[in-house]
Design a protein around this motif. Sequence first.
Motif, mmCIF file in Angstrom:
data_model
loop_
_atom_site.group_PDB
_atom_site.id
_atom_site.type_symbol
_atom_site.label_atom_id
_atom_site.label_comp_id
_atom_site.label_asym_id
_atom_site.label_seq_id
_atom_site.Cartn_x
_atom_site.Cartn_y
_atom_site.Cartn_z
ATOM 1 N N ARG A 166 4.028 1.547 -1.244
ATOM 2 C CA ARG A 166 4.446 1.652 -2.508
ATOM 3 C C ARG A 166 3.566 2.229 -3.455
ATOM 4 N NH1 ARG A 166 4.199 -3.671 -5.729
ATOM 5 N NH2 ARG A 166 2.022 -3.026 -5.701
ATOM 6 N N ASP A 167 2.190 1.713 -3.402
ATOM 7 C CA ASP A 167 1.243 2.322 -4.428
ATOM 8 C C ASP A 167 1.231 3.593 -4.258
ATOM 9 O OD1 ASP A 167 1.141 -0.161 -5.552
ATOM 10 O OD2 ASP A 167 -0.785 -0.792 -4.330
ATOM 11 N N ARG A 168 1.094 4.114 -2.930
ATOM 12 C CA ARG A 168 0.790 5.340 -2.597
ATOM 13 C C ARG A 168 1.995 6.450 -2.938
ATOM 14 N NH1 ARG A 168 -4.531 6.232 -2.456
ATOM 15 N NH2 ARG A 168 -5.538 4.396 -1.226
ATOM 16 N N TYR A 226 1.521 6.774 -7.032
ATOM 17 C CA TYR A 226 0.675 7.921 -7.160
ATOM 18 C C TYR A 226 0.997 9.272 -7.072
ATOM 19 C CZ TYR A 226 -2.613 3.773 -7.116
ATOM 20 O OH TYR A 226 -3.368 2.486 -7.485
ATOM 21 N N GLU A 238 0.748 -1.201 0.186
ATOM 22 C CA GLU A 238 0.061 0.067 -0.095
ATOM 23 C C GLU A 238 0.983 1.167 -0.048
ATOM 24 O OE1 GLU A 238 -3.542 2.401 0.223
ATOM 25 O OE2 GLU A 238 -3.193 0.280 -0.209
#
Length: 269
Positions: free
Chosen positions: A26-28, A31, A24
């Motif tokens: 990493r994704d943020r 983004y 999570e």
Amino acid sequence: MADPRDSADELAGTEQPFVAHLMELRDRILYALGGVGVCMVLLAIWPGPSGLIDLIAVPIRAHMPPDVKLIAVGVFTPFFVPLKVLMMAGLLLALPWVIYQIWAFVAPGLYSHEKRFALPLIIIGSLLAYLGIAFVQFFVLDKMFAFIQGFTPASVNATPDIASYVEAILSLYLAFGLAFQVPVVVMLMVRFEMVSIDKLKSFRGYFIVVAFIIAAVVTPPDVISQLALAIPMCLLYELGIIGARWFARGKPSTEAEASSSATDGSSSS
């Protein structure tokens, strides 16, 4: 009999494995970087790196002779300095999106009443950061360079290097952007019961001293920029106390709601 606190805990059972948290995060981060990249592309199209340089050079150019320009001493300065300004401008433009990604990462671990006041603080913090940078660009730099140029001897031609100029104003942008977060910090301290509003009022005189010390450390050695940072910090401290009262008003009802939920859970069990 079930523990009432367990029935009232809305976060019970929402725990995730450590690897899931890393994914999570990493994704943020991706983004957030993607948002900054999009803003950089938009700014590269218009007004472009040269246009950004011309914009931030307005305050000092206003106090230089009309035929004098900023100079680039380094060989690669004409390339790297506009790129650096473009990156900083992209980050500034994408600041609300970046802060939102941070909030979205920590939001699953917050209670509903904590989420309600977290989002307004994100908006307020972003607006205060923009306000601090705009204050530097349109007021502080003009007054500061007018003060500094007034000490330039007639036999000296002041032609600052663009790299040192950009470094100086970016440090001011950062200093004022962070200093203007004083109301957010004050409200968070009161909300999490780290300090009471009465304590903040009694600390008012000490904060004025602290504000002037911070201004003397982080700003250039001129009176104008130091006063321009210290005085707004003192005013924002008062604004933080007012905002803390508003945030504190919602807390008793939240606690009462949690107590009611615990009572209902206990009676049903």
